[in-house]
Design an enzyme around this catalytic site. Structure first.
Site, PDB file in Angstrom:
ATOM      1  N   HIS A  17       0.886  -1.197   0.032  1.00  0.00           N
ATOM      2  CA  HIS A  17       0.076   0.055   0.030  1.00  0.00           C
ATOM      3  C   HIS A  17       0.758   1.395   0.095  1.00  0.00           C
ATOM      4  O   HIS A  17       0.740   2.150  -0.582  1.00  0.00           O
ATOM      5  CB  HIS A  17      -0.934   0.058   1.348  1.00  0.00           C
ATOM      6  CG  HIS A  17      -1.955  -1.076   1.083  1.00  0.00           C
ATOM      7  ND1 HIS A  17      -3.266  -0.721   0.663  1.00  0.00           N
ATOM      8  CD2 HIS A  17      -2.078  -2.417   1.385  1.00  0.00           C
ATOM      9  CE1 HIS A  17      -3.949  -1.808   0.804  1.00  0.00           C
ATOM     10  NE2 HIS A  17      -3.171  -2.911   1.242  1.00  0.00           N
ATOM     11  N   ASP A 119      -6.077   5.787   2.095  1.00  0.00           N
ATOM     12  CA  ASP A 119      -6.089   4.419   1.555  1.00  0.00           C
ATOM     13  C   ASP A 119      -7.543   3.894   1.780  1.00  0.00           C
ATOM     14  O   ASP A 119      -8.279   4.542   2.742  1.00  0.00           O
ATOM     15  CB  ASP A 119      -5.195   3.457   2.392  1.00  0.00           C
ATOM     16  CG  ASP A 119      -5.194   2.045   1.750  1.00  0.00           C
ATOM     17  OD1 ASP A 119      -4.103   1.894   0.702  1.00  0.00           O
ATOM     18  OD2 ASP A 119      -5.907   1.202   2.062  1.00  0.00           O
TER      19      ASP A 119
END
Length: 484
Positions: A17, A119
């Site tokens: 990520h 995110d």
């Protein structure tokens, strides 16, 4: 009037990520001189790769990384309680951003806080952004198709009291407005077939509807039907900005495995000796591994196919141990007797693989993949057709999208799944694997042609005037409008 904008990026913990987030940040900084970015890094207690990766980056003057303390979280099991792990960081994020705003206010020409870029797993931080009076955006690191599924599953549950868990173990299909074809229940992501996880999925999707925009790591030419579906009909979906493929093409610095650069040189030398487009590459991501029975079926399929191959083979951690698979100390322990000797001229088996460098090599003609979204985008970028073998998370959905919706992959399996617990395993037999590999490696097939065409479009999308370039500009305009 001061028109310098500061964005706070909050990636989910984990190097995958973080890597995508950093690439998006670089694109923004490159495009707009008056944006600066602070990345707040949440660290899992057992993740050593994050520091290695951050150390490999050359720090720019407009991007900074701030490690959030994790001393209080040492005994925490993030897999069981991932949302609460994020939630625990709210106070730490608030303190960090307060300090940031304060330190900037004392400089001569301070940037102003313009928003949070979160995110997809970090939606609980929207509350923190609200406290600072700035909007939030989501950076969605999977496909637009999966975003559509998440929003539809949540709408079904909230508005029609229908739960897609009811489709578990059935032969039925689900109509999803953002997909051309109905999706078979057997390829729905595992999280939606499990009560607790599906509730988390619904909560995330509700939060997506609260943000000012959703930046998706995809591009118009790949998922045009899905992307257009967001703006025709269903209300309260924020503007969606496909700005991809956002790729880290120097990605091999993230995980140099046990062999590091020595292994990489050896692999590249071997590939240099192979004819163009002749090698099938098998790699199942940072968490992908198989039990011994399945490894033997793959080996048998490769041998029977007569195909040149490069196989990244990793060993599962023993039960009860967390963390990524590791390299075998001795490959002969797991492979069929004599396999390495019999395939010495045409195949190579290794542990960790420098995936980006391998996909970029002219000798690679096909990719047997776990269908992680980044791997799919890399494969398309380098014009390598795929054969699907999903393992966990949303990979079964991705496989369906690549094979059925978009026609850029052949199927080995679409409904294979192995959760981290290792339960519910099916064995894919060698005949099925061999058939998929042969189909994948055919010289002239429609899929190879389609991948070539989409690959060219992926590169154009990122160039000046391309769809992703233009939409990144629209996103930047939206961010800058927060200052007025």
């Amino acid at each position: 009037m001061n028109n310098k904008a500061e964005l706070v990026f909050i990636p989910a913990p984990g190097v995958g990520h973080l890597g995508s987030t950093v690439e998006l940040a670089k694109l923004l900084l490159h495009r707009h001189q008056r944006i600066s970015i602070t990345v707040l890094v949440m660290k899992l207690p057992f993740d050593s790769k994050v520091n290695t990766y951050l150390n490999s980056l050359s720090a720019g003057d407009r991007i900074s990384f701030l490690h959030l303390p994790n001393d209080d979280l040492q005994g925490f099991n993030p897999k069981k309680l991932f949302p609460s792990f994020i939630e625990c960081h709210k106070t730490l994020v608030k303190e960090a951003v307060s300090k940031l705003v304060h330190s900037e206010s004392v400089s001569d020409d301070p940037p102003r806080l313009a928003g949070f870029v979160l995110d997809l797993f970090c939606t609980s931080m929207i509350d923190v952004a609200d406290e600072f009076g700035v909007p939030s955006y989501i950076f969605f690191t999977s496909s637009a198709g999966y975003l559509g599924l998440m929003l539809h599953a949540q709408a079904l549950y909230d508005e029609q009291n229908k739960h897609i868990i009811e489709l578990k173990d059935s032969d039925s299909e689900l109509e999803v407005p953002s997909l051309v074809n109905p999706i078979p229940a057997r390829v729905l992501p595992s999280v939606y077939l499990e009560k607790d996880w599906s509730m988390i999925g619904f909560q995330l999707a509700r939060s997506f509807r609260r943000v000012k925009g959703i930046v998706v790591n995809s591009f118009m030419e790949l998922e045009s039907y899905t992307i257009k579906s967001f703006s025709n009909g269903e209300t309260n979906i924020p503007p969606v900005y496909p700005v991809g493929p956002v790729l880290n093409l120097e990605g091999n610095s993230i995980d140099l495995g046990s062999g590091g650069s020595k292994t990489k040189t050896e692999i590249m030398d071997w590939l240099d000796d192979q004819p163009p487009s002749s090698v099938v590459f098998l790699c199942f991501g940072s968490m992908g591994s198989f039990d011994e029975d399945q490894v033997k079926e793959i080996a048998c399929a490769l041998e029977q196919s007569g195909q040149r191959f490069l196989w990244s083979l990793r060993q599962r951690r023993p039960k009860g141990q967390s963390g990524a698979p590791r390299d075998y100390t001795n490959l002969t322990d797991v492979l069929p007797e004599g396999f390495l000797d019999r395939t010495v001229g045409i195949g190579k088996v290794m542990g960790w693989a420098p995936q980006v460098s391998i996909l970029a090599h002219k000798a690679i003609g096909g990719f047997v993949s776990h269908c992680g979204w980044n791997s799919i985008l890399e494969s398309i970028w380098f014009e390598v057709p795929m054969a699907t073998w999903p393992i966990y998370a949303e990979q079964q959905f991705n496989a369906f999208e690549m094979v059925i919706e978009l026609g850029v992959a052949v199927e080995i399996k679409m409904d294979y799944r192995k959760e981290f617990s290792g339960e519910n395993q099916m064995i894919v037999r060698s005949r099925e694997i061999e058939k998929g590999i042969k189909k994948l490696m055919e010289d002239e097939n429609a899929i190879r042609k389609r991948v070539k065409e989409i690959s060219e479009k992926s590169k154009k999308a990122m160039m000046e005037g391309g769809s992703s370039f233009t939409l990144l500009g629209c996103f930047i305009d939206d961010v800058m409008s927060n200052l007025s």
